[in-house]
Structures are given as C-alpha cells and as structure tokens.
Enzyme design. Structure first.
Site, short mmCIF file in Angstrom:
data_model
loop_
_atom_site.label_atom_id
_atom_site.label_comp_id
_atom_site.label_asym_id
_atom_site.label_seq_id
_atom_site.Cartn_x
_atom_site.Cartn_y
_atom_site.Cartn_z
NE ARG A 284 0.31 -39.48 -19.48
CZ ARG A 284 0.47 -38.40 -20.23
NH1 ARG A 284 -0.20 -38.23 -21.36
NH2 ARG A 284 1.30 -37.44 -19.85
CG HIS B 196 -2.27 -32.84 -26.16
ND1 HIS B 196 -2.58 -34.18 -26.27
CD2 HIS B 196 -1.01 -32.77 -25.68
CE1 HIS B 196 -1.55 -34.90 -25.84
NE2 HIS B 196 -0.59 -34.06 -25.48
CD GLU C 95 1.76 -28.55 -27.98
OE1 GLU C 95 2.74 -29.25 -28.29
OE2 GLU C 95 0.99 -28.82 -27.04
NE ARG D 274 1.94 -27.59 -22.69
CZ ARG D 274 2.24 -28.84 -22.88
NH1 ARG D 274 3.51 -29.21 -22.89
NH2 ARG D 274 1.29 -29.73 -23.06
CG ASN E 63 6.48 -26.68 -21.76
OD1 ASN E 63 6.11 -26.97 -20.62
ND2 ASN E 63 6.25 -27.44 -22.81
#
Ligand code: ADP
Length: 409
Positions: A249, A188, A395, A99, A9
């Site tokens: 965010r 996601h 993940e 990823r 990743n």
C-alpha cells in the site's frame, strides 16, 4: 482455571485459527499457550482447498474441495477430532473469539455475538468491503459449527475509539462526512493495545502513567500515539490505506493523485484502488513486498539496487515524520515500541527510522539493536531518555484474552 479459546481470523478465501489455553488472570506469571494453529486456504475456489493444521502430532496437511466458510470450519473441526488436540478435553471450549476489522463508531469494546451484532457488522461492510463480509462469513460458519459456546467479536478499530475529534476528523464538509461515516477509525488496534500494555509492563509502570509510540510494521503498517494507555492518534484512517508506506500500500499521497490518474491516465476507480492498495508501497517501488528481498536488492549491484535503496529511504522518512508528529502531540514520550514482522526483525529499519533523533532523547544502542537473543527486549542506549523496545505482537492471544473477559467478566 485454565480456559481454552478458539480464535478465528477469516478472510474472503481463508480461515486462520489458533486454539489457545489462557491461564487464570490471578496466575499473572503464566503465559497463554498455543495448543494448535492452522490455516484453510482457497475457500470457494475451483481448485481444491488446502488445510494446514499444527497440533500435538506435528503438521498435517490436506487438500479437498471447500465450498464455503461453513465447510472450512467443519473441516477444521474434523481435523481437531482426528489428530487433536481434542476440543472436548479439559471442560471443552470456553468460547470462540473472532477478529473483526471494522467496528465503526458503534463497537468501542469487544462484543458478545448475537444475530443483531452480526447484522451490525455486516452493515459496516461499505467501510471495509474486503474484510467485514469475510469476517461475517467466518462468524456465521463458526456459530453453526460451535453452537454451544459463546462467540465474541474483537474489533481492530476498538482500541482507537478514544481518538479525540481533532485526530479523527477529516477537514471536509461535515454533512457529507457524517452521512457517509467518513472519519479516521484506525486499525491494528488489538496489536497496538497489547504492545502498549506490554511496554508499560517493561517500563515497570501502569499503562495509565506512560506515553508510548507503538510502531506496528508488518505487511500492513501503522503507528499509534498512546497516552496513558489510550490511543490518541493513529496513522491509518477510514481504511488501512492511510499513513505509512507498507508492503503493497502507498500510505499517504496527495488525494489529487487519484483525480490526476482518472483524468490524465484514464484509469478507473477500481484500477486506482488496486494500484494504491495492492501494487504500491515496497511492492510498487521494488517488485517485492518482503523487506528481506528489498534489503538484498539494495545491497546488490543489480539494476534494482537504486530503487530498493530509495524505497527503504522513503519507508524510514515516513516513519520519522510520524514519530516527530506523535512526539509533539504526546508532549512527553516514555517509550517507542517496534512490533510485527518488520518491526521485530529489521535491524536496519529500526536504526534508520530513529537515526538523528538524539536531540529528542532517542538513542538506539547498535549492539542491543542487532542482538536477537530475546524476542522481547530493550534496544535503547543507557543515556536515551526515551526507551526503545522490540515487543513481539500477539494478536491471537489478545483476542483470546478479550474473548474471556466478555464471556466470564
Ligand atoms: P502481516 O501484516 O501479514 O501480519 P507480518 O507482521 O507477519 O505481516 O510481517 C510480514 C513482513 O515482515 C514480511 O512481508 C517482511 O517484509 C517482514 N519480515 C519478516 N521477517 C523479516 C526479517 N527477518 N527481516 C526483515 N523483514 C522481515
């Protein structure tokens, strides 16, 4: 046979990796095993780069100049050779899984990486300027360092490729939307797909038989309505900025706030981008993006207590907003699953985001909610018609599994 996959990743200045042993699918009882994991940081920075590698002999850290992603992956390979586990052992690496954040509407499945695939991922960079170029750099570096194995791209957006047009279309001029690829993509996805599948297993059902709301609440946060195993609505949009309030965010705001800040506050587009993506959410409201700090502030008697309490209320208010909307869209709801850092650990958020939903058949059991003895567990009351679970996401493991599905169909 058990196969070993390296999952990568890569960010703009970092590479996270895990070496995962995946048992054969017939061996459904056995779980994937993480054989090593690590992080390369400060790639391309003036300061020395930093490496952390957790392997069979414990943690090893190194500091050295790391000019680019290729040097970063090369340093990782060297660490594997020096401190193990050996990448040659047990038949060697079966593949490398990457990823990739934005797959646009082209990549609805994981893809075997070819030069053409790399160039398509690169072409999607305008939609994900912070992520896709970094993902491409990681892919190119790893293909050079590990040329003998297959590489697979697993996209954050792919699970949401089943969104119906009504859910992914923004109500703007259709020509402009089409010309610039402006639609909701969702993110996601690897986590939402994995958690939905696990939740169906916990219900003792096939994913196609159940409707689930998955709440991925990490630093970034999104919520997905999953009908019969397919994503039918999700809170993130063109970018990961839309939807829930997050660590840094803002999530949803009136788009006119942006014009207002430009016209009245004289802020530039880049300043507003930074404000909404990096200096808002929990961080903007309280000074910390970590929920543990926010709870501490809220419980204290400092000047920051009021802001922290308000931030937590806004966070749960927004969650409830989506739970109601997605329940209505699904029509029938079998389960809600909480996952990621906040979802897995924050008892208060779980309780308060579902508070008052008894009439909708959603009832949490306070003791089960507080009990941390099992990572994967049910927290709903016996008379809750909608069952509620905590399901830790994984993940990397899911990327490893999908990588093998592509390489060894
Ligand atoms: P990322 O999106 O970076 O992968 P994670 O899923 O690891 O994030 O979630 C990280 C966040 O989880 C932290 O910023 C923090 O807010 C939250 N978190 C971690 N542990 C706890 C805890 N024990 N209680 C509440 N929140 C926690």
């Amino acid at each position: 046979m058990t196969r070993r996959v390296l999952v990568i990743n890569s960010g703009s200045s970092s590479i996270k990796y895990q070496l995962i042993a995946v048992p054969p699918t017939e061996d459904g009882e056995k779980e994937n095993e993480v054989l090593a994991s690590g992080l390369v940081e400060r790639i391309g920075e003036i300061r020395d780069g930093r490496l952390r590698h957790d392997g069979p002999s414990g943690r090893v850290t190194r500091e050295m100049p790391i000019a680019d992603h290729k040097a970063g992956v090369g340093a990782v390979l060297k660490l594997f050779e020096e401190v193990g586990p050996s990448l040659e052992a047990n038949g060697g690496l079966a593949g490398v899984g990457h990823r990739v954040v934005q797959g646009g509407d082209r990549f609805t499945q994981p893809a075997l990486i070819t030069d053409d695939v790399v160039s398509r991922i690169d072409h999607l960079s305008p939609l994900a300027p912070l992520h896709n170029p970094a993902n491409v750099a990681g892919i190119e570096a790893a293909r050079e360092v590990f040329p003998e194995v297959g590489h697979v791209a697993v996209f954050d957006t792919a699970f949401h490729s089943t969104l119906p047009p009504a859910a992914y279309t923004y109500a703007i001029d259709r020509e402009i939307a089409s010309k610039y690829g402006i639609r909701r993509y969702g993110f996601h996805g690897t986590s939402h797909g994995y958690v939905a599948r696990r939740t169906a297993q916990l219900l003792g059902k096939d994913p196609s038989e159940v409707n689930i709301i998955v709440m991925h609440l990490g630093n970034g946060a999104s919520i997905t309505a999953v009908r019969g195993g397919l994503s039918v609505d999700t809170s993130m949009g063109l970018t990961p900025l839309e939807g829930l309030m997050m660590g840094s965010r803002s999530g949803n705001i009136d788009p006119a706030v942006i014009f207002h800040l430009q016209r009245v506050a004289g802020m530039t587009t880049d300043q507003i981008d930074t404000l909404l993506n990096r200096k808002s959410g929990m961080l903007g409201m309280t000074g910390s993006n970590d929920m543990r700090d926010v709870h501490e502030m809220a419980a204290g008697d400092g000047e920051d207590a009021f802001d922290a309490q308000l931030a937590l209320e806004v966070y749960c208010h927004r969650l409830q907003h989506y739970i109601g909307a997605y329940y209505a869209q699904l029509g029938r709801l079998d389960a809600i699953a909480f996952t990621a850092g906040v979802g897995e650990n924050d008892t208060w958020v779980r309780e308060n985001s579902l508070a008052g939903l008894g009439q909708m058949g959603i009832q949490i059991d306070a003791q089960r909610n507080a009990d941390r003895s099992q990572p994967e567990r049910e927290i709903s009351a016996d008379d809750s018609t909608v069952r509620v679970f905590v399901v830790p996401t994984d993940e990397e493991s899911e990327i490893a599994r999908q990588t093998l599905d592509v390489l060894f169909p």
